[in-house]
Design a protein around this motif. Sequence first.
Motif, PDB file in Angstrom:
ATOM      1  N   THR A  69     -16.735   4.235   5.286  1.00 12.07           N
ATOM      2  CA  THR A  69     -15.737   5.086   5.919  1.00 12.07           C
ATOM      3  C   THR A  69     -14.437   4.315   6.106  1.00 12.07           C
ATOM      4  N   CYS A  70     -13.367   5.051   6.324  1.00 15.24           N
ATOM      5  CA  CYS A  70     -12.043   4.457   6.460  1.00 15.24           C
ATOM      6  C   CYS A  70     -11.765   4.061   7.912  1.00 15.24           C
ATOM      7  N   LEU A  71     -10.741   3.235   8.084  1.00 12.96           N
ATOM      8  CA  LEU A  71     -10.383   2.728   9.400  1.00 12.96           C
ATOM      9  C   LEU A  71      -8.879   2.784   9.591  1.00 12.96           C
ATOM     10  N   LEU A  72      -8.451   2.836  10.850  1.00  8.57           N
ATOM     11  CA  LEU A  72      -7.070   2.535  11.166  1.00  8.57           C
ATOM     12  C   LEU A  72      -6.866   1.027  11.031  1.00  8.57           C
ATOM     13  N   PRO A  73      -5.642   0.563  10.826  1.00 10.34           N
ATOM     14  CA  PRO A  73      -5.413  -0.889  10.869  1.00 10.34           C
ATOM     15  C   PRO A  73      -5.865  -1.434  12.224  1.00 10.34           C
ATOM     16  N   GLY A  74      -6.405  -2.646  12.210  1.00 10.06           N
ATOM     17  CA  GLY A  74      -6.868  -3.244  13.464  1.00 10.06           C
ATOM     18  C   GLY A  74      -8.094  -4.093  13.232  1.00 10.06           C
ATOM     19  N   LEU A  87      -1.286  -5.960   0.686  1.00 11.93           N
ATOM     20  CA  LEU A  87      -2.694  -6.047   1.056  1.00 11.93           C
ATOM     21  C   LEU A  87      -3.256  -7.424   0.735  1.00 11.93           C
ATOM     22  N   PRO A  88      -4.196  -7.925   1.544  1.00 11.05           N
ATOM     23  CA  PRO A  88      -4.829  -9.209   1.251  1.00 11.05           C
ATOM     24  C   PRO A  88      -5.815  -9.075   0.101  1.00 11.05           C
ATOM     25  N   GLU A  89      -6.219 -10.196  -0.426  1.00 10.90           N
ATOM     26  CA  GLU A  89      -7.272 -10.185  -1.442  1.00 10.90           C
ATOM     27  C   GLU A  89      -8.611 -10.005  -0.738  1.00 10.90           C
ATOM     28  N   GLY A  90      -9.291  -8.923  -1.061  1.00  9.53           N
ATOM     29  CA  GLY A  90     -10.554  -8.634  -0.399  1.00  9.53           C
ATOM     30  C   GLY A  90     -10.361  -7.906   0.903  1.00  9.53           C
ATOM     31  N   GLU A  91     -11.384  -7.249   1.351  1.00  7.16           N
ATOM     32  CA  GLU A  91     -11.479  -6.524   2.613  1.00  7.16           C
ATOM     33  C   GLU A  91     -10.766  -5.175   2.552  1.00  7.16           C
ATOM     34  N   ILE A  92      -9.435  -5.141   2.333  1.00  7.80           N
ATOM     35  CA  ILE A  92      -8.696  -3.879   2.287  1.00  7.80           C
ATOM     36  C   ILE A  92      -8.502  -3.499   0.826  1.00  7.80           C
ATOM     37  N   GLU A  93      -9.163  -2.421   0.398  1.00  7.79           N
ATOM     38  CA  GLU A  93      -9.057  -2.011  -1.003  1.00  7.79           C
ATOM     39  C   GLU A  93      -7.784  -1.223  -1.266  1.00  7.79           C
ATOM     40  N   SER A  94      -7.411  -0.356  -0.342  1.00  7.63           N
ATOM     41  CA  SER A  94      -6.205   0.457  -0.505  1.00  7.63           C
ATOM     42  C   SER A  94      -5.869   1.101   0.823  1.00  7.63           C
ATOM     43  N   VAL A  95      -4.657   1.651   0.915  1.00  9.25           N
ATOM     44  CA  VAL A  95      -4.246   2.409   2.088  1.00  9.25           C
ATOM     45  C   VAL A  95      -3.647   3.723   1.611  1.00  9.25           C
ATOM     46  N   GLU A  96      -3.672   4.714   2.472  1.00  4.88           N
ATOM     47  CA  GLU A  96      -3.011   5.977   2.172  1.00  4.88           C
ATOM     48  C   GLU A  96      -2.663   6.689   3.473  1.00  4.88           C
ATOM     49  N   PHE A  97      -1.692   7.585   3.388  1.00  7.75           N
ATOM     50  CA  PHE A  97      -1.328   8.429   4.509  1.00  7.75           C
ATOM     51  C   PHE A  97      -1.965   9.795   4.298  1.00  7.75           C
ATOM     52  N   VAL A  98      -2.698  10.261   5.313  1.00  4.79           N
ATOM     53  CA  VAL A  98      -3.453  11.503   5.161  1.00  4.79           C
ATOM     54  C   VAL A  98      -3.119  12.475   6.283  1.00  4.79           C
ATOM     55  N   GLY A 126      -0.362  -7.977  10.479  1.00  5.42           N
ATOM     56  CA  GLY A 126       0.077  -9.004   9.551  1.00  5.42           C
ATOM     57  C   GLY A 126      -0.997  -9.390   8.558  1.00  5.42           C
ATOM     58  N   GLU A 127      -2.237  -9.535   9.041  1.00  3.43           N
ATOM     59  CA  GLU A 127      -3.319  -9.960   8.152  1.00  3.43           C
ATOM     60  C   GLU A 127      -3.717  -8.874   7.166  1.00  3.43           C
ATOM     61  N   GLU A 128      -3.723  -7.614   7.621  1.00  7.09           N
ATOM     62  CA  GLU A 128      -4.238  -6.530   6.774  1.00  7.09           C
ATOM     63  C   GLU A 128      -3.169  -5.841   5.933  1.00  7.09           C
TER      64      GLU A 128
END
Length: 515
Positions: free
Chosen positions: A197-202, A274-285, A220-222
């Motif tokens: 499932t998806c997450l908010l940044p944090g 985006l960092p390498e690994g962990e966050i695959e992509s982001v989108e506004f929904v 900053g990290e994500e």
Amino acid sequence: MLARHASAGARTAVVPSTWTAGGHRAAEFARTLEILGAGAPRLPGYADARNPASAVGDAVRLVAAPLDEAVGRPVAHLREVRPDIVVGHDAPGRLTGHPDHRRAHQITLLAVRSATGSSASSPSPPPSPPCPPDRERPRSETEMTATPSPDEAENRVMTDEEYGVLRASAALWAGTSVLVTDERGRVLIQHVDYRPTCLLPGGAVDRGEAPARAASRELGEELGVTMAVARGLAVDWVGADGFGAPAEMRFPGEIVHVYDGGTWDDERIASIRLPEGEIESVEFVEPARLPGLMSPVDARRALSALRARIDAAGPALLENGLPLAPTVLDRVGALSTARARHHLPFHPGPAPASLSTVQAWGWFLGPDGRVLVLLDPDTGAACLPGGAPAPQDRDDPLVTLRRAVHEEAAAEFGEPLFLGHLSDPDEPCARLRYAAPLTRLGPPPVDPATGRAHVRVLATPEQAVELFDWGSPAADQLAAVHHARARLGIPRAVRQPLTELPDATDLTAGWPASP
């Protein structure tokens, strides 16, 4: 007792106060438990205070072991066995007077409370001199007292160590989330590689770290975005069973702090890295999509935080994502249904005669500059008062407007100002917009179009726009509203919580007297 319960089919287990595997009586102890039907030995690994040979190597004596560590070991066994009955030593260890037995009583009671959340009597510490007067402190709701056995003379205040262990046993995780939207009001979510499932940044709050600082660090990290967050939107208590965590995680529950990351323009969005690994992509929904993309508790929390941001009543207190004090937006489920997408150009002039009028809506301003918004009681969908022309209107849009507003909201208004119209690239029609002072409201009527009564609220024009998906043309319409408001002599509304209007209301008293 053990043999009797075991023969009746009950599961039994024994956790001794001391002894370690390899001790000179460990084999004897194991054989005894086997005969009694109590399963394998559950040796804690501590040395007996009076018998060093009870443990192998440099094992710590039970009476010298840190209390939180000593309590944690039986807690693991209690959670595994889940006993109905726990039998231990009494507080003063009267049978033998052994210091380990007095310590075992203290540890057992703390372990039971920690493992089960039960209301077991508070542990009695080993006998000690009375606390000097300068160490005494006032009793409070959080101060714990020991419950004596029948032969004990008085209650004792828990030691600082005991109280610290007890509070630590109830500790929860701490986490942060940041709610970010784009200029259309869509919510930023992250697709991660470690959850379906998806997450908010944090993320998690580090030891000794303030939640707001953790939220900024996670951005900053994500996302590679440097910014401070200062406005809280929600604080959510998540129960141990509210996360759906695997058992091996031993999730104790969590306090999640949700912060407002603001509205990001195209330039800020383009700066995301985006960092390498962990966050695959982001989108506004669209907010209504969150329940299908996030876990149930995460989606509830995100929607509650978004409503709190719009409502401007301050941070929402949540339990498993649900507000303890629901606002009108929470009660109707605002934003849980997809907003109608109307990215139609706004034109401040009159509609060309070649376009047929299909709608007349109004921005009806109260004396404080807020406008009347109607919320669907079932879906939470928002709209401005007004409607479509009917034959009895005789092609007069103002007649349409007054009729529709009376039917939908039982509202009356003063002399309107024409704002402009919306054009539709796919259809030769016009949607007209007006502004007018709101004067009276009758009892909420049943809308003949839906058979339900709308929920009527006052909101600032900016809050109203946040409930719609009008795209960039919304800014042009909003500018026209404020221009008309100034012409009408109405003050600009201060952002404040939405006000529900469930009763008949005369707003004329709030208007300044005519010169």
